[in-house]
Design an enzyme around this catalytic site. Structure first.
Site, PDB file in Angstrom:
ATOM      1  N   GLY A 192       1.004  -2.445  13.458  1.00 49.77           N
ATOM      2  CA  GLY A 192       1.723  -1.124  14.964  1.00 49.77           C
ATOM      3  C   GLY A 192       3.110  -1.081  14.917  1.00 49.77           C
ATOM      4  N   THR A 209     -12.629  -3.023   0.294  1.00 51.54           N
ATOM      5  CA  THR A 209     -13.116  -4.190  -1.499  1.00 51.54           C
ATOM      6  C   THR A 209     -14.409  -4.555  -0.791  1.00 51.54           C
ATOM      7  OG1 THR A 209     -11.539  -3.182  -2.530  1.00 51.54           O
ATOM      8  CG2 THR A 209     -13.117  -5.156  -3.214  1.00 51.54           C
ATOM      9  N   GLY A 238      -9.272   2.122  -1.045  1.00 53.97           N
ATOM     10  CA  GLY A 238      -9.892   1.235  -2.055  1.00 53.97           C
ATOM     11  C   GLY A 238      -9.497   0.667  -3.134  1.00 53.97           C
ATOM     12  N   PHE A 239      -8.230   0.093  -3.242  1.00 56.15           N
ATOM     13  CA  PHE A 239      -7.310   0.098  -3.828  1.00 56.15           C
ATOM     14  C   PHE A 239      -6.738   0.523  -5.323  1.00 56.15           C
ATOM     15  CE2 PHE A 239      -8.444  -4.906  -2.928  1.00 56.15           C
ATOM     16  CZ  PHE A 239      -7.298  -5.138  -2.102  1.00 56.15           C
ATOM     17  N   ASN A 298      -3.586  -7.403   8.070  1.00 53.99           N
ATOM     18  CA  ASN A 298      -3.691  -5.879   7.876  1.00 53.99           C
ATOM     19  C   ASN A 298      -4.567  -5.189   8.315  1.00 53.99           C
ATOM     20  OD1 ASN A 298      -4.898  -4.417   5.072  1.00 53.99           O
ATOM     21  ND2 ASN A 298      -4.937  -6.257   4.301  1.00 53.99           N
ATOM     22  N   GLY A 355       0.294  -1.191  -0.162  1.00 55.99           N
ATOM     23  CA  GLY A 355       0.286  -0.378   0.104  1.00 55.99           C
ATOM     24  C   GLY A 355       0.931   1.186  -0.167  1.00 55.99           C
ATOM     25  N   TYR A 359       4.404   0.439   7.643  1.00 57.06           N
ATOM     26  CA  TYR A 359       4.310   1.143   7.396  1.00 57.06           C
ATOM     27  C   TYR A 359       3.792   2.448   8.049  1.00 57.06           C
ATOM     28  CZ  TYR A 359       0.840   3.746   3.596  1.00 57.06           C
ATOM     29  OH  TYR A 359       0.258   4.307   3.004  1.00 57.06           O
ATOM     30  N   ASP A 385       3.743   1.713  -1.621  1.00 56.50           N
ATOM     31  CA  ASP A 385       4.054   2.485  -3.042  1.00 56.50           C
ATOM     32  C   ASP A 385       3.063   1.238  -4.001  1.00 56.50           C
ATOM     33  OD1 ASP A 385       5.695   3.160  -5.770  1.00 56.50           O
ATOM     34  OD2 ASP A 385       6.950   1.980  -5.009  1.00 56.50           O
ATOM     35  N   THR A 394      -1.439  -2.836  -3.321  1.00 56.11           N
ATOM     36  CA  THR A 394      -2.682  -4.293  -3.909  1.00 56.11           C
ATOM     37  C   THR A 394      -2.591  -3.978  -5.426  1.00 56.11           C
ATOM     38  OG1 THR A 394      -3.712  -5.114  -1.880  1.00 56.11           O
ATOM     39  CG2 THR A 394      -4.157  -5.456  -3.505  1.00 56.11           C
ATOM     40  N   SER A 417      -8.422  -6.677   3.253  1.00 53.74           N
ATOM     41  CA  SER A 417      -8.708  -5.626   2.724  1.00 53.74           C
ATOM     42  C   SER A 417     -10.038  -4.906   3.227  1.00 53.74           C
ATOM     43  CB  SER A 417      -8.432  -4.693   1.659  1.00 53.74           C
ATOM     44  OG  SER A 417      -7.093  -4.710   1.430  1.00 53.74           O
ATOM     45  N   ASN A 467       1.609  -8.182  -4.381  1.00 59.33           N
ATOM     46  CA  ASN A 467       0.634  -8.322  -3.409  1.00 59.33           C
ATOM     47  C   ASN A 467      -0.589  -7.890  -4.631  1.00 59.33           C
ATOM     48  OD1 ASN A 467      -2.129  -7.142  -1.443  1.00 59.33           O
ATOM     49  ND2 ASN A 467      -0.873  -7.149  -0.417  1.00 59.33           N
ATOM     50  N   ARG A 469      -9.445   4.378   3.649  1.00 61.88           N
ATOM     51  CA  ARG A 469     -10.726   3.785   2.634  1.00 61.88           C
ATOM     52  C   ARG A 469     -10.075   3.873   1.349  1.00 61.88           C
ATOM     53  NH1 ARG A 469     -13.621   7.733   5.255  1.00 61.88           N
ATOM     54  NH2 ARG A 469     -14.427   9.584   4.110  1.00 61.88           N
TER      55      ARG A 469
HETATM   56  C1  LIG Z   1      -3.566   3.887   3.453  1.00 60.29           C
HETATM   57  C2  LIG Z   1      -2.182   2.382   3.600  1.00 60.29           C
HETATM   58  C3  LIG Z   1      -2.654   2.114   2.748  1.00 60.29           C
HETATM   59  C4  LIG Z   1      -3.148   0.674   2.334  1.00 60.29           C
HETATM   60  N1  LIG Z   1      -2.790  -0.198   1.357  1.00 60.29           N
HETATM   61  C5  LIG Z   1      -2.882  -1.564   1.776  1.00 60.29           C
HETATM   62  C6  LIG Z   1      -3.136  -2.284   0.535  1.00 60.29           C
HETATM   63  O1  LIG Z   1      -3.107  -1.735  -0.644  1.00 60.29           O
HETATM   64  N2  LIG Z   1      -2.686  -3.186   0.456  1.00 60.29           N
HETATM   65  C7  LIG Z   1      -2.852  -4.047   1.480  1.00 60.29           C
HETATM   66  O2  LIG Z   1      -2.415  -5.729   1.633  1.00 60.29           O
HETATM   67  N3  LIG Z   1      -2.547  -4.000   2.876  1.00 60.29           N
HETATM   68  C8  LIG Z   1      -2.564  -2.695   2.615  1.00 60.29           C
HETATM   69  N4  LIG Z   1      -2.352  -1.277   3.558  1.00 60.29           N
HETATM   70  C9  LIG Z   1      -2.357  -2.089   5.175  1.00 60.29           C
HETATM   71  C10 LIG Z   1      -0.499  -2.162   5.016  1.00 60.29           C
HETATM   72  O3  LIG Z   1      -0.333  -2.920   4.325  1.00 60.29           O
HETATM   73  C11 LIG Z   1      -0.437  -2.563   6.814  1.00 60.29           C
HETATM   74  O4  LIG Z   1      -0.774  -4.174   6.796  1.00 60.29           O
HETATM   75  C12 LIG Z   1      -1.308  -1.905   7.791  1.00 60.29           C
HETATM   76  O5  LIG Z   1      -1.504  -0.802   7.555  1.00 60.29           O
HETATM   77  C13 LIG Z   1      -0.846  -2.850   9.427  1.00 60.29           C
HETATM   78  O6  LIG Z   1       0.715  -1.856   9.558  1.00 60.29           O
HETATM   79  P1  LIG Z   1       0.922  -0.224   9.723  1.00 60.29           P
HETATM   80  O7  LIG Z   1       0.564  -0.269  11.770  1.00 60.29           O
HETATM   81  O8  LIG Z   1       2.915  -0.186  10.591  1.00 60.29           O
HETATM   82  O9  LIG Z   1       0.449   0.512   8.617  1.00 60.29           O
HETATM   83  C14 LIG Z   1      -2.439  -0.432   4.150  1.00 60.29           C
HETATM   84  C15 LIG Z   1      -1.868   0.477   4.794  1.00 60.29           C
HETATM   85  C16 LIG Z   1      -2.475   1.623   4.772  1.00 60.29           C
HETATM   86  C17 LIG Z   1      -1.997   2.864   5.948  1.00 60.29           C
END
Ligand SMILES: Cc1cc2nc3c(=O)[nH]c(=O)nc-3n(C[C@H](O)[C@H](O)[C@H](O)COP(=O)(O)O)c2cc1C
Length: 337
Positions: A297, A183, A118-119, A247, A67, A318, A69, A90, A180, A144, A116
């Site tokens: 986290g 979706t 939404g890919f 996630n 998410g 992230y 990049d 994703t 996610s 992913n 939110r």
């Molecule tokens: C803005 C944003 C976009 C994300 N997009 C995706 C995504 O496209 N696909 C996915 O599997 N996880 C996505 N995630 C989830 C992260 O990969 C990760 O699982 C989640 O944020 C928990 O980790 P963190 O607390 O270190 O952020 C996204 C998270 C954030 C904050």
């Protein structure tokens, strides 16, 4: 340095600030000096101890979560930060714009984000062309994949299958995103019947590739204990190499900000306990047989170490990167030794 940059970035809309950060990283990384500067700022050590997980050799135990990049536009810059692996996506079969804005919110007090999105992504073909044109040596690349917004649940395996075959040859591993919250219906793919069918199809399809491509399933922190056990059992029996836990969550534990009422998945500090509990349960259930990538986290060396102690093979970040900046990479790498 990030302490000075952060207030400026936080004054700008969250998505715009994110795009600017990626652009800056990629621009800097075009020249060797820029890459050296990035590495210095992140404080990553020069020497690395490789680790073998899911049949791949990772330069270290820290990766960038999906998410950040999505389309793989800043791989060289992100690799310069010192990550051992980068997970793009994703990706969906067709390009899609995602949900209307605003769709990304900073909960600063909580060190959290709600998204939110939404890919939104450039689609399988375009990302495949980018990966084909530019490899990033020295870093493990995960892709992913997910189902398109308009694809009905029954046809979801077709989307994942197409993406596996199109992007698999350019990836070191593929992450199957069934978790996610943005979706509609996606998370029901974690149920036994759907998941068994989906994984059986993907395991068959990957035999067509000319090398064994490791696959991992990314799970939600909101599964019940029984639901998590069931998903893990299915994943193990299907012969999939590992899981990514977790996630974002729909829960709002530990959130006081009024922004907590925004719809979407919560990430960052308030997610840590839930993600850790999921990792502990998966490791216990499989007696450590199924490799786990822990995410949720992690905002410093302490959380990364706790995930390792719980049995995770690798960790990803992230939201921590948004709040702590590039120095988080060096701090975690040092803590994980
Ligand atoms: C803005 C944003 C976009 C994300 N997009 C995706 C995504 O496209 N696909 C996915 O599997 N996880 C996505 N995630 C989830 C992260 O990969 C990760 O699982 C989640 O944020 C928990 O980790 P963190 O607390 O270190 O952020 C996204 C998270 C954030 C904050």
């Amino acid at each position: 340095m990030y302490a000075r940059l952060r207030p400026l970035l936080f004054r700008v809309d969250a998505e715009q600030a994110h795009r600017a950060t990626l652009w800056l990283l990629e621009a800097l990384s075009r020249v060797a000096l820029g890459r050296r500067v990035i590495r210095q700022i992140s404080g990553s050590p020069r020497t690395q101890t490789h680790v073998e997980v899911i049949g791949l050799s990772f330069p270290n135990r820290l990766g960038l979560a999906a998410g950040y990049d999505k389309d793989g536009r800043a791989l060289r810059g992100l690799a310069s930060l010192g990550f051992g692996h980068l997970e793009i996506g994703t990706i969906t079969p067709l390009a899609q714009g995602g949900n209307p804005r605003p769709r990304l919110f900073r909960l600063v007090e909580e060190e959290a984000l709600i998204n939110r999105l939404g890919f939104p992504n450039a689609g399988g073909e375009s990302v495949r062309d980018r990966l084909r044109a530019r490899r990033t040596p020295g870093v493990v690349l995960g892709v992913n994949i997910g189902k398109g917004k308009e694809t009905p649940l029954e046809s979801a395996p077709g989307d994942y299958g197409r993406l596996l075959l199109a992007l698999g040859p350019w990836a070191d591993y593929v992450a199957i995103n069934v978790s996610s919250p943005n979706t509609l219906g996606l998370r029901s793919l974690q149920g036994r019947v759907y998941l068994e069918g989906l994984l059986a199809e993907l395991v068959t399809l990957r035999a067509r590739l000319d090398r064994r491509l490791p696959m991992l399933v990314k799970l939600s922190p909101d599964l019940t204990e029984a639901g998590l056990d069931e998903a893990v059992d299915v994943i193990e029996s299907a012969g999939v190499e590992g899981v990514i836990a977790t996630n974002t969550t729909l829960a709002r534990e530990g959130v006081e900000s009024p922004l907590g009422s925004e719809a979407g998945g919560l990430s960052g500090k308030p997610l840590f306990r839930r993600a850790l509990a999921a990792v502990e349960r998966i490791v216990r259930r499989t007696q450590g047989r199924l490799p786990v990538i822990a995410v949720g986290g992690i905002r410093g060396g302490k959380e990364a170490r706790a995930m390792r102690e719980a049995g995770a093979a690798l960790v990803q970040v992230y939201t921590g990167l948004v709040y702590r900046g590039p120095a988080l990479v060096g701090e975690i790498l040092e803590a994980l030794g």
